[in-house]
Design an enzyme around this catalytic site. Structure first.
Site, short mmCIF file in Angstrom:
data_model
loop_
_atom_site.label_atom_id
_atom_site.label_comp_id
_atom_site.label_asym_id
_atom_site.label_seq_id
_atom_site.Cartn_x
_atom_site.Cartn_y
_atom_site.Cartn_z
N ASP A 276 -7.63 6.15 5.06
CA ASP A 276 -7.66 4.89 5.81
C ASP A 276 -8.91 4.69 6.67
O ASP A 276 -8.96 3.74 7.44
CB ASP A 276 -6.44 4.81 6.73
CG ASP A 276 -5.18 4.56 5.93
OD1 ASP A 276 -5.31 4.20 4.75
OD2 ASP A 276 -4.08 4.72 6.48
N SER B 252 0.80 -1.22 0.00
CA SER B 252 0.00 0.00 0.00
C SER B 252 0.84 1.27 0.00
O SER B 252 0.30 2.35 -0.17
CB SER B 252 -0.96 0.01 1.19
OG SER B 252 -0.23 0.00 2.39
N HIS C 242 1.52 3.84 7.06
CA HIS C 242 0.93 4.75 6.08
C HIS C 242 1.34 6.19 6.36
O HIS C 242 1.93 6.48 7.40
CB HIS C 242 -0.60 4.65 6.10
CG HIS C 242 -1.12 3.50 5.29
ND1 HIS C 242 -2.44 3.18 5.23
CD2 HIS C 242 -0.50 2.59 4.50
CE1 HIS C 242 -2.62 2.12 4.45
NE2 HIS C 242 -1.45 1.75 4.00
#
Lengths: 175, 182
Positions: free
Chosen positions: B125, B59, B99
């Site tokens: 998210d 990701s 992230h």
């Protein structure tokens, strides 16, 4: 101890050490780079609307639209994550930062950017209703340098732009 | 190669006396405890409960690929700002997520709410957070990415994906340390 396995083991261990050494040298050679450049940012049309943000709550939050120009010259780094931040203060929050646009520039891609009349990539939602009439929203362009191996510096471009949101909500569409 | 088949490598063990055997076992213990000490020492220095993590998902591509290694710090006095890559835990998920922070709302007293997004994902998210959770807070953060080395964690990925491979590696390493004579 000159079996096939022990020789294989020695070669493997030596290869690993050499690669680790080279990677470390690669890291050392760039660790003192400051990765800075000049940035110029401008805003075009600025509107603020009162729109319900259904992804969070049913309450109406302020949503700003900004069209801007970015000129960046002469990059000297390998792989970058570029992002445009709007920073402002509201009554409830002393510091708000919202990323409005970002771009990944990989090694070998064109690193001289000149965007004009570009819309923001993400919506500019405030946490509450702090955008309408906000006199002091600062736009800055920053980049996160992703090295082949090493530190992950976050650099803010020299040069920012300040703008204000209108005092009234817009009831028309964008443009 | 023949050494593996007729178990002649065990001769090393047979030739050892008791004292040497103890020495090997203690040596093995030393290796395990040094590794543990280094890990715990890093935890103290970096302030993060997990100072080194392996990227397990794509990701964050093309910045981080599966198997890349990240070094984390988690100093409480350092404020969280947009653009930073954080590792955070979500209630009900075992594996921490790596992230980037894309939104920060900080109050006067220092309490901060922030939102993250993977570079390679098209949306933020919120879908990954616990049901009803809209923001992350400081307590969710395991660490912030400070250093990066590619590929090194690929063994961890292989071990994660193929548990049998993990037990094989562990068995081989253990046997090697115990049997091998300097």
């Amino acid at each position: 101890m000159n079996t096939f396995l022990s020789r294989l083991n020695t070669i493997f261990a030596f290869t690993l050490s050499v690669m680790a050494g080279l990677t470390f040298l690669c890291f050392l050679s760039t660790v003192f780079n400051d990765h800075k450049t000049l940035v110029s940012i401008n805003t075009g049309k600025i509107i603020v609307k009162s729109v319900p943000d259904y992804s969070t709550s049913r309450e109406k939050n302020d949503l700003g639209f900004v069209v801007f120009d970015v000129h960046i010259f002469n990059w000297n780094v390998k792989q970058l994550f570029l992002y445009l931040t709007a920073e402002y203060t509201t009554q409830n929050h002393k510091l708000n930062q919202v990323v409005m646009w970002d771009k990944i520039i990989r090694r070998g891609e064109n690193a001289i950017l000149d965007y004009r009349s570009m819309n923001t990539k993400y919506y500019f939602w405030d946490y509450g209703n702090g955008l309408k009439g906000n006199r002091n929203v600062t736009l800055t362009l920053s980049w996160n340098v992703i090295p082949n191996a090493g530190t992950l510096p976050k650099v803010m471009g020299e040069g920012s732009h300040r703008f204000a949101f209108p005092d009234e909500y817009s009831h028309h569409g964008l443009q | 190669m023949g050494a593996l088949l007729d178990f002649s490598f065990l001769d090393d063990v047979r030739r050892m006396n008791k004292r040497q055997l103890y020495y090997q076992v203690l040596n093995f213990g030393m290796i395990v405890s040094s590794a543990l000490m280094i890990w715990k020492g890093l935890m103290v220095v970096t302030g993060s409960e997990s100072p080194i993590v392996v990227v397990l998902s794509g990701s964050m591509e093309p910045a981080f690929f599966r198997g890349d290694l990240l070094f984390l710090t988690n100093y409480q006095e350092e404020p969280i700002r947009v653009g930073e890559i954080v590792v955070f835990k979500i209630e009900g998920r075992d594996i921490p997520i790596v992230h980037r922070v894309i939104k920060v709302h900080e109050k006067e007293n220092g309490t901060v709410k922030f939102l993250t997004k993977g570079d390679n994902n098209s949306v933020d998210d919120r879908g990954l957070y616990a049901p009803g959770q809209l923001w992350l807070e400081k307590k969710d953060v395991v660490g912030r990415a400070r250093g990066f080395v590619p590929y090194v964690g690929i063994v961890t990925i292989l071990m994660n994906d193929y548990p049998k491979f993990k037990y094989m590696i562990l068995a081989c390493l253990g046997a090697f340390v115990l049997i091998h004579r300097e």
